[in-house]
Enzyme design. Structure first.
Site, PDB file in Angstrom:
ATOM      1  N   ASN A 111       0.830  -1.209   0.000  1.00 58.00           N
ATOM      2  CA  ASN A 111       0.000   0.000   0.000  1.00 58.00           C
ATOM      3  C   ASN A 111       0.865   1.259   0.000  1.00 58.00           C
ATOM      4  OD1 ASN A 111      -2.391  -1.576   0.284  1.00 58.00           O
ATOM      5  ND2 ASN A 111      -1.893  -1.845   2.447  1.00 58.00           N
TER       6      ASN A 111
ATOM      7  N   HIS B 104     -14.419  -2.822   5.814  1.00 57.60           N
ATOM      8  CA  HIS B 104     -13.241  -3.500   6.369  1.00 57.60           C
ATOM      9  C   HIS B 104     -13.537  -4.174   7.718  1.00 57.60           C
ATOM     10  CE1 HIS B 104      -9.084  -3.553   8.122  1.00 57.60           C
ATOM     11  NE2 HIS B 104      -8.758  -3.790   6.866  1.00 57.60           N
TER      12      HIS B 104
ATOM     13  N   GLU C 147     -16.206   2.985   3.465  1.00 57.81           N
ATOM     14  CA  GLU C 147     -14.859   3.322   2.999  1.00 57.81           C
ATOM     15  C   GLU C 147     -15.022   4.270   1.820  1.00 57.81           C
ATOM     16  OE1 GLU C 147     -12.406  -0.218   2.331  1.00 57.81           O
ATOM     17  OE2 GLU C 147     -13.514  -1.252   3.897  1.00 57.81           O
TER      18      GLU C 147
ATOM     19  N   SER D 285     -10.947  -1.420  -0.139  1.00 56.34           N
ATOM     20  CA  SER D 285      -9.589  -1.955  -0.094  1.00 56.34           C
ATOM     21  C   SER D 285      -9.375  -3.183  -0.966  1.00 56.34           C
ATOM     22  CB  SER D 285      -9.217  -2.287   1.348  1.00 56.34           C
ATOM     23  OG  SER D 285     -10.103  -3.257   1.867  1.00 56.34           O
TER      24      SER D 285
ATOM     25  N   ASP E 248     -14.052   5.997   6.102  1.00 58.89           N
ATOM     26  CA  ASP E 248     -12.728   5.405   6.246  1.00 58.89           C
ATOM     27  C   ASP E 248     -11.936   5.700   4.970  1.00 58.89           C
ATOM     28  OD1 ASP E 248     -10.490   3.769   6.308  1.00 58.89           O
ATOM     29  OD2 ASP E 248     -11.528   2.088   7.271  1.00 58.89           O
TER      30      ASP E 248
ATOM     31  N   HIS F  49      -7.387   4.042   2.002  1.00 58.47           N
ATOM     32  CA  HIS F  49      -6.654   3.914   0.733  1.00 58.47           C
ATOM     33  C   HIS F  49      -6.744   5.164  -0.131  1.00 58.47           C
ATOM     34  CE1 HIS F  49      -5.662  -0.302   1.364  1.00 58.47           C
ATOM     35  NE2 HIS F  49      -6.817  -0.349   1.999  1.00 58.47           N
TER      36      HIS F  49
ATOM     37  N   LYS G  91      -0.337   3.604   4.909  1.00 59.23           N
ATOM     38  CA  LYS G  91      -0.497   3.236   3.498  1.00 59.23           C
ATOM     39  C   LYS G  91       0.192   4.298   2.636  1.00 59.23           C
ATOM     40  CE  LYS G  91      -3.988   0.070   4.767  1.00 59.23           C
ATOM     41  NZ  LYS G  91      -5.328  -0.168   5.248  1.00 59.23           N
TER      42      LYS G  91
HETATM   43  C1  LIG Z   1      -5.749  -1.110   6.343  1.00 59.92           C
HETATM   44  C2  LIG Z   1      -7.105  -0.675   6.685  1.00 59.92           C
HETATM   45  C3  LIG Z   1      -7.444  -0.349   8.000  1.00 59.92           C
HETATM   46  C4  LIG Z   1      -6.516  -0.600   9.153  1.00 59.92           C
HETATM   47  O1  LIG Z   1      -5.470   0.289   9.182  1.00 59.92           O
HETATM   48  P1  LIG Z   1      -4.086  -0.169   9.872  1.00 59.92           P
HETATM   49  O2  LIG Z   1      -3.372   1.099  10.107  1.00 59.92           O
HETATM   50  O3  LIG Z   1      -3.425  -1.059   8.874  1.00 59.92           O
HETATM   51  O4  LIG Z   1      -4.428  -0.889  11.127  1.00 59.92           O
HETATM   52  C5  LIG Z   1      -8.690   0.177   8.231  1.00 59.92           C
HETATM   53  N1  LIG Z   1      -9.582   0.328   7.226  1.00 59.92           N
HETATM   54  C6  LIG Z   1      -9.302  -0.009   5.965  1.00 59.92           C
HETATM   55  C7  LIG Z   1     -10.323   0.174   4.895  1.00 59.92           C
HETATM   56  C8  LIG Z   1      -8.060  -0.532   5.647  1.00 59.92           C
HETATM   57  O5  LIG Z   1      -7.782  -0.899   4.404  1.00 59.92           O
END
Ligand SMILES: *Cc1c(COP(=O)(O)O)cnc(C)c1O
Length: 384
Positions: A41, A127, A170, A174, A199, A202, A233
């Site tokens: 990522n 997620h 999101e 992801s 969220d 990404h 990421k």
């Molecule tokens: C990776 C991810 C998370 C978690 O984040 P980390 O910092 O890796 O714990 C939360 N939500 C989504 C959509 C993700 O892809």
């Protein structure tokens, strides 16, 4: 040799469960990076940017490695407040709070605000960290079809709710790499007086004129209650920021158990994130190039008859279907020098096992071409 002992009954059960996992073709294995990166990522290449690395190293010599305590005890540092302020400005919110992982941030956000009479409306592809957060909350969870605004509208009006409604999605999914219609969702939340939680895991660093994410890209800042933004990421470091208004963020400090009862992150990461933010804002060409590369790979995959799921982003889901076939294709591509990973249930729905390919700035156009062509031939050879 071993000093630790697993009781016999438990040992038998663990072995049986592992066999079930094997029989379903779902055994997971750990595998360090090897070959051309088509799975990380680190979209903008910041995890190895010398400026970010030296910010981290320099701060480590001053601040030390560990924070030595919770933020509410001796683990707090000026650099945390500084990077939280910088992040809030980046996001154009009044406040933000830094968590050691996105997982901890999502557990907190979903469990702190929603109370017993409330309802959380959740995209079916959200997620695992969002789902677990909802499990911890006392609110009822209602799942709407993936990115389906009409379905969400229907449920928002038909589901009984005596308290507050929340909608959680999101902004760039992801595993599918598609984006919901955030404008329509924000408008709907406004009509329904629902609190919108986004969220941006990404999307942060990649979307928006200043790179702050899809909320900026869609111009919906005023329609969002909170956003969660991972720093591990595109920002290339670690942890996550929850951004929102002053009261909402202060309430997290009072109530978020993963924040309160956990050691604060290593202080040097704050300096590294500060530097990464500066690069993201100052070097917009990075995200333009990334997005062009993503479109290029999508076109190449179409040419080689192995298209990705619809979308335009840097995350490409190439569905194979069967678990074993997916892993065989991934292994063959790994053998040919590409670090691509297969993703199986429960990360994705049964029958949709896939390669999750992600594009980053370090991958050359020639590599993308070779990858698309090799993927086409591997799938033909393996009949997958
Ligand atoms: C990776 C991810 C998370 C978690 O984040 P980390 O910092 O890796 O714990 C939360 N939500 C989504 C959509 C993700 O892809």
């Amino acid at each position: 040799m071993a000093d630790f002992t697993t009781p016999a009954r438990l040992s038998g059960r663990i072995e049986a469960r592992l066999r079930e996992i094997d029989d379903a073709g779902l055994r997971r294995t750990l595998r360090p990076p090897h070959g051309i990166d088509l799975s990380s990522n680190d979209y903008l290449g910041l995890a190895r940017d010398p400026r970010v690395c030296s910010a981290l190293a320099g701060a480590a010599m001053i601040e030390g490695t560990g924070s030595t305590g919770s933020r509410l005890l001796r683990g707090d540092r000026h650099c945390f407040a500084a990077v939280e302020l910088a992040f809030a400005q980046f996001k154009k919110t009044a406040s933000s709070l830094y968590f050691s992982t996105g997982w901890a941030a999502n557990l907190s956000v979903l469990s702190v605000y929603a109370e017993a009479d409330d309802v959380i409306f959740s995209d079916e592809k959200n997620h695992a960290s969002l789902i677990d957060g909802m499990r911890l909350s006392r609110a009822r969870r209602v799942v709407y079809r993936h990115a389906d605004v009409d379905h969400l509208r229907e449920l928002l009006s038909s589901e009984r709710c005596k308290g507050q409604k929340f909608v959680v999605t999101e902004s760039l999914f992801s595993m599918d790499g598609d984006a919901p219609d955030l404008e329509a969702i924000a408008a709907l939340c406004r009509e329904e007086d629902a609190a919108l939680i986004v969220d941006e895991a990404h999307a942060v660093g990649v979307y928006g004129a200043r790179g702050s994410g899809m909320i900026e890209e869609c111009g919906v800042e005023s329609g969002v209650f909170l956003s969660v933004n991972t720093a591990g990421k595109a920002l290339g470091v670690a942890g996550a920021f929850v951004a929102g208004d002053v009261h909402a963020i202060d309430y997290l400090v009072q109530r978020a158990r993963p924040f309160i009862f956990s050691t604060a992150p290593p202080p040097p990461v704050a300096a590294a994130i500060d530097e990464a933010l500066r690069i993201v804002e100052g070097e917009p060409a990075r995200r333009a190039t990334l997005r062009a590369k993503a479109l290029r790979l999508r076109a190449l995959l179409d040419e080689h008859a192995t298209p990705a799921l619809p979308g335009t982003s840097q995350i490409l889901g190439i569905v194979i279907g069967e678990n074993e076939a997916t892993m065989r294709v991934a292994e063959e591509l790994q053998r040919r020098g590409f670090d691509v990973r297969g993703v199986r249930p429960p990360t994705v729905p049964p029958g949709t096992s896939r390669l999750r390919v992600s594009v980053n700035l370090a991958v050359s156009d020639a590599d993308l071409e070779r990858f698309a062509s090799e993927l086409g031939s591997v799938r033909r050879e393996l009949n997958a």
